[in-house]
Scaffold this motif. Sequence first.
Motif, PDB file in Angstrom:
ATOM      1  N   THR A  99      28.824  32.189   4.210  1.00 35.23           N
ATOM      2  CA  THR A  99      28.978  30.767   3.928  1.00 35.23           C
ATOM      3  C   THR A  99      30.216  30.555   3.067  1.00 35.23           C
ATOM      4  N   THR A 100      31.069  29.623   3.478  1.00 37.88           N
ATOM      5  CA  THR A 100      32.307  29.362   2.740  1.00 37.88           C
ATOM      6  C   THR A 100      32.240  28.001   2.074  1.00 37.88           C
ATOM      7  N   ASN A 101      32.913  27.893   0.918  1.00 36.06           N
ATOM      8  CA  ASN A 101      32.954  26.599   0.224  1.00 36.06           C
ATOM      9  C   ASN A 101      34.245  25.861   0.591  1.00 36.06           C
ATOM     10  N   ARG A 121      30.025  21.357   9.099  1.00 39.02           N
ATOM     11  CA  ARG A 121      30.671  22.362   8.239  1.00 39.02           C
ATOM     12  C   ARG A 121      30.803  21.836   6.810  1.00 39.02           C
ATOM     13  N   SER A 139      19.390  24.153  11.959  1.00 40.01           N
ATOM     14  CA  SER A 139      20.015  25.325  11.329  1.00 40.01           C
ATOM     15  C   SER A 139      21.372  25.656  11.956  1.00 40.01           C
ATOM     16  N   GLY A 195      27.764  22.428   5.035  1.00 45.79           N
ATOM     17  CA  GLY A 195      27.417  23.829   4.836  1.00 45.79           C
ATOM     18  C   GLY A 195      26.567  24.444   5.929  1.00 45.79           C
ATOM     19  N   TYR A 196      26.455  23.768   7.080  1.00 50.55           N
ATOM     20  CA  TYR A 196      25.652  24.302   8.179  1.00 50.55           C
ATOM     21  C   TYR A 196      26.473  25.225   9.072  1.00 50.55           C
ATOM     22  N   LYS A 197      25.785  26.094   9.796  1.00 46.21           N
ATOM     23  CA  LYS A 197      26.438  27.001  10.739  1.00 46.21           C
ATOM     24  C   LYS A 197      26.768  26.240  12.016  1.00 46.21           C
ATOM     25  N   ARG A 246      37.775  26.942   2.768  1.00 44.36           N
ATOM     26  CA  ARG A 246      38.040  26.348   4.073  1.00 44.36           C
ATOM     27  C   ARG A 246      39.440  25.756   4.174  1.00 44.36           C
ATOM     28  N   ASP A 275      31.820  29.131  12.949  1.00 40.83           N
ATOM     29  CA  ASP A 275      31.221  30.449  12.751  1.00 40.83           C
ATOM     30  C   ASP A 275      31.318  31.311  14.001  1.00 40.83           C
ATOM     31  N   SER A 304      26.698  34.959   9.379  1.00 39.92           N
ATOM     32  CA  SER A 304      28.072  34.884   8.866  1.00 39.92           C
ATOM     33  C   SER A 304      28.100  34.344   7.437  1.00 39.92           C
TER      34      SER A 304
END
Length: 401
Positions: free
Chosen positions: A360-362, A116, A96, A119-121, A366, A152, A358
Amino acid sequence: MDRQKHRILMVSDFFFPNFGGVESHIYYLSQCLLKLGHKVVVMTHAYGNRSGVRYVTNGLKVYHVPWRPFLMQNTLPTLFLTFPVVRTIIIRERISVVHGHQAFSTLCHEALMHARTMGYKVVFTDHSLYGFADAGSIHMNKVLQFTLADIDQAICVSLFMVPNAVDTAMFTPSPESLSCDEIVIVVISKLVYRKGADLLVEVIPEVCRLFPKVRFIIGGDGPKRVLLEEMREKFSLQDRVEMLGAVPHAQVRSVLISGHIFLNSSLTEAFCIAILEAASCGLLTVSTRVGVVPEVLPDDMIVLAEPAPEDMVRAVKKAIDMLPGINPQVMHLQMKKLYSWGDVAKRTEIVYDGAVRSLTTNLLDRLPQYLTCGVWAGKLFCPVILINYLLWCLLRILTAC
């Protein structure tokens, strides 16, 4: 309320059996996080015949990926070739949070970029400080800017964020008093420019000239070792300067307790876990006044100096004068109260909680962050991220077939 449990992937080129502060930090932090109920997995490169999956204390799982170091235990930059391996580990271990360590680690930067993209933290801990005095530091700062543009949470190992700590149960003073017939100064460090090996070449002969009862023990290896050996030959100090070479971490205490003073000559330093280990063993520390080192130990445990030979010699003289008032057992008990890996783990746990919460950004969110990294660097970083994203799409298609 029950704490949130995380599944953490620690990534760095620097891990056991290599010796150093980063290696110790990752190991002890991982052990304490396991005790708090989190799942922790470590990813590093192969060390000698250590390749594949290994288990260490308390079931800590370590992936030694089949990459070989090419310079100072650092792997060759590949940008994209590590993606399939990183992706496999993240999915297999149901990670995670990906936590990268050390700005000099190629594997760290690449793993954080891949995580990243998926899509992981991600969390990054910086263990060193870099100036702009040489080309290597300038380029490293730019690479660091690339990584910091899209993470993050970030941790620096200073007293104002999340400090390092020391296993005081492992680093205890000798139960017997040392002989007063001679004063032993211990140096345990990577013998590289950043750690002040060139400074030692000038300091040691002068200290030996001024204090006939002083003897040095130097543990560590690196490209600057040859300079120290040449210095020893030039000044005929073979009987007063003992060169141990690389010291396994399990043997560090036995080296420390044979000395009275610990000498740290670093030119840059974020924290310096070595001085904690030395103080826990009851050694008075002499260190350069760099980074946050002045904030690490109380004034009665350390003598600070500017990173210049004459000031270092003055600090050693002051430390020698202070030795009669030093009680190793009292110093050890004080260190036990000041620093705890359990406390570090709890603080890091809070950082992970913040990373998971935090936004999540696409990909489109980014890219502008990378453009702010510089007129030319930003335009170079964006294609790298785009290619990485396309590679991720390709890997998903191939694994679905």
